[in-house]
Scaffold this active site. Structure first.
Site, PDB file in Angstrom:
ATOM      1  CG  ASP A 294      -0.111  -0.092   2.528  1.00 39.43           C
ATOM      2  OD1 ASP A 294       0.781  -0.958   2.598  1.00 39.43           O
ATOM      3  OD2 ASP A 294      -0.362   0.691   3.460  1.00 39.43           O
ATOM      4  CD  GLU A 295      -1.063   4.571   3.120  1.00 34.35           C
ATOM      5  OE1 GLU A 295      -1.965   5.378   3.391  1.00 34.35           O
ATOM      6  OE2 GLU A 295      -0.334   4.069   3.976  1.00 34.35           O
TER       7      GLU A 295
HETATM    8  C1  TNX Z   1      -3.740   3.831   6.000  1.00 35.06           C
HETATM    9  S1  TNX Z   1      -4.742   1.185   5.324  1.00 35.06           S
HETATM   10  C2  TNX Z   1      -2.724   2.880   6.030  1.00 35.06           C
HETATM   11  C3  TNX Z   1      -1.952   2.688   7.258  1.00 35.06           C
HETATM   12  C4  TNX Z   1      -2.352   3.649   8.349  1.00 35.06           C
HETATM   13  C5  TNX Z   1      -3.855   3.776   8.372  1.00 35.06           C
HETATM   14  C6  TNX Z   1      -4.365   4.621   9.487  1.00 35.06           C
HETATM   15  C7  TNX Z   1      -3.421   1.063   4.698  1.00 35.06           C
HETATM   16  C8  TNX Z   1      -3.260  -0.028   3.797  1.00 35.06           C
HETATM   17  N1  TNX Z   1      -2.490   1.991   5.015  1.00 35.06           N
HETATM   18  O1  TNX Z   1      -0.566   2.798   6.991  1.00 35.06           O
HETATM   19  O2  TNX Z   1      -1.893   3.156   9.570  1.00 35.06           O
HETATM   20  O3  TNX Z   1      -4.267   4.328   7.146  1.00 35.06           O
HETATM   21  O4  TNX Z   1      -5.745   4.592   9.544  1.00 35.06           O
END
Ligand code: TNX
Length: 478
Positions: A294-295
């Protein structure tokens, strides 16, 4: 559930729990029920072998070939004379024992003897099995570290409400939390802090084995996650030559996301990834390996896709089925790979490749979201999520082009940026985790908010006996 209307079945000093004691697994399930009753009731409800004792006057737990009950289904029949759980598989007997537990008075959760309690089960029959095969909770042990005992306390809640997966988010920018022998610097250098700057920690292989043992006894599957190629700063502190982020790797106790990355174009990166996946897969009996994904903010689309596809072959090589957050749907996925939806409809692309979905929509199931603006713990980037928001929706109609058949299950993540201990976790989990559990278990046609809200408040005294923290949501008639 059909209430039979007759006299209840009373558990007395003389009541036996009958199981096939030649089967160690079934005996253990009998012991779970026995231990549950022994302390508050003040008498041992002994586990006895099948055949030695008449079924009348006893609680029997029995396996039968009943394919329609599947892995976790069970049938519970209570009459004045006996209580009987029948299941196709041991997990079904364990789930049935939890139902017996919930049918007994709240004092069943007491850790001391309780006087003058009528330990009776109402006469009824229940035929029960889950809607989704995968009903998970996730605990982020990286942003804040949780001890083995705290992880077990969370599993106690999962078991009570028949959730069957604990997904452990074992690494992130702030901390590397699992021993990998071939890469000792991961824990030696990467585990030393957490959000806010505490000392962090990590699980040794023995610790991890203890978590697995505790999970297995409760028919909970452990899904380990190593988040890559981003959320990887903690790993890079010991292996800075594999870093391609904007910042040099160093202990990090903040809460920004997306800034760290593995050098996906360096061959040595895949040697590290291979070592990690090989060792953690060997330590994990379950079929899944979650690669995060993710991200990612510092790689090109092509770099990201190449990385995910290569890691997918590594996970497969070590005999596991890959899971990744929905971003992985940009890559070419094996049909067996599971896509973990969390924020958008991008996971729908995965369905076209034959991949099934785990749904964790943040505005419904992220248990780290604040209930309201005045909730002291948690975040609110996705929404404020009150109990009704978690309960009152249907996974099968939530995403365009995604039907019940495409959904492998649901999961409630608990990100721990704001959560420094299990008491804080429980406050955000409860009661929403019970809404998630019912969402995962009960068919949509049998669920209703009005019914749930009146039933769930009767669990309050159980949570008090168990010492579980919870939010007294104004949406519920306490
Ligand atoms: C998004 S959900 C993230 C996390 C954070 C979370 C906090 C996701 C795959 N990545 O790194 O902890 O939001 O709500």
């Amino acid at each position: 559930m059909v209430m039979a209307g007759g006299a209840p079945f009373a558990i007395l000093r003389t009541t036996a729990i009958i199981v096939d004691t030649s089967n160690a697994e079934l005996r253990a399930i009998g012991e779970v029920l026995s231990a549950l009753i022994r302390r508050p009731a003040g008498f041992p409800v002994a586990v006895s072998p099948m055949g030695s004792t008449p079924i009348a006057g006893a609680i029997s737990l029995r396996l039968e070939s009943r394919p329609t009950l599947g892995e976790e289904g069970y049938e519970l029949t209570v009459t004045q004379d006996s209580a009987r759980v029948v299941a196709n598989r041991p997990a079904g007997l364990f789930r049935g024992v939890q139902t017996i537990r919930q049918l007994l008075p709240p004092e069943i959760e007491s850790d001391m003897g309780v006087n003058r309690v009528d330990w009776s089960l109402p006469a009824l029959t229940i035929t029960d099995q889950p809607r989704f095969a995968y009903r998970g909770a996730m605990l982020d042990v990286s942003r804040h570290f949780f001890t083995v005992r705290e992880v077990e306390q969370y599993m106690d809640l999962l078991a009570l409400y028949k959730l069957n997966v604990l997904h452990l988010h074992l690494s992130d920018d702030q901390g590397w939390r699992i021993q990998i022998d071939s890469r000792p610097k991961l824990t030696a250098m990467g585990s030393l802090t957490q959000v806010g700057g505490g000392t962090g920690g990590f699980y040794t292989k023995q610790d991890y084995a203890e978590i697995l043992r505790y999970a297995q006894a409760r028919y909970i599957l452990i899904v380990p996650e190593i988040d890559m190629p981003s959320h990887i700063n903690a790993a890079l502190i010991g292996y800075p030559e594999l870093s391609c982020g904007q910042r040099p790797p160093a202990l990090y106790s903040g809460t920004e996301v997306g800034w760290s990355s593995l050098c996906v174009d360096k061959e040595e990166t895949y040697a590290l990834v291979d070592d990690i996946i090989r060792e953690l897969s060997a330590m994990t009996p379950g079929p899944y390996f979650h690669i995060g994904g993710d991200e990612v903010k510092t790689l090109t689309h092509q770099q990201y896709v190449k990385f995910v596809e290569r890691v997918q072959t590594i996970v497969t090589k070590y005999g596991k089925t890959m899971i990744g957050w929905e971003e992985i749907a940009q890559a070419r996925l094996n049909p067996t790979t599971l896509t973990h939806m969390w924020k958008s409809d991008s996971a729908a692309a995965a369905v076209a490749m034959g991949s099934k979905l785990i749904l964790s929509p943040a505005n419904k199931l992220y248990l780290d979201m604040q209930y309201t603006p005045s909730t002291e713990l948690g975040l609110h980037w996705a929404a404020y999520v009150e109990v009704r928001d978690s309960y009152d929706w249907d996974p099968a109609t939530y995403m365009k082009g995604v039907t019940e058949r495409d959904i492998f299950g649901i999961e409630a993540p608990m990100w721990s940026e704001t959560l420094r201990n299990i008491t804080a976790v429980e406050y955000l989990a409860m009661p929403r985790l019970t809404a998630v559990a019912e969402l995962g278990w009960t068919p949509q046609s049998a669920r209703s908010w009005e019914s749930y809200r009146t039933r769930i408040v009767t669990h309050q005294r159980r949570w008090n006996y168990l010492g579980i923290n919870y939010h007294r949501s104004p949406q519920l008639p306490w």
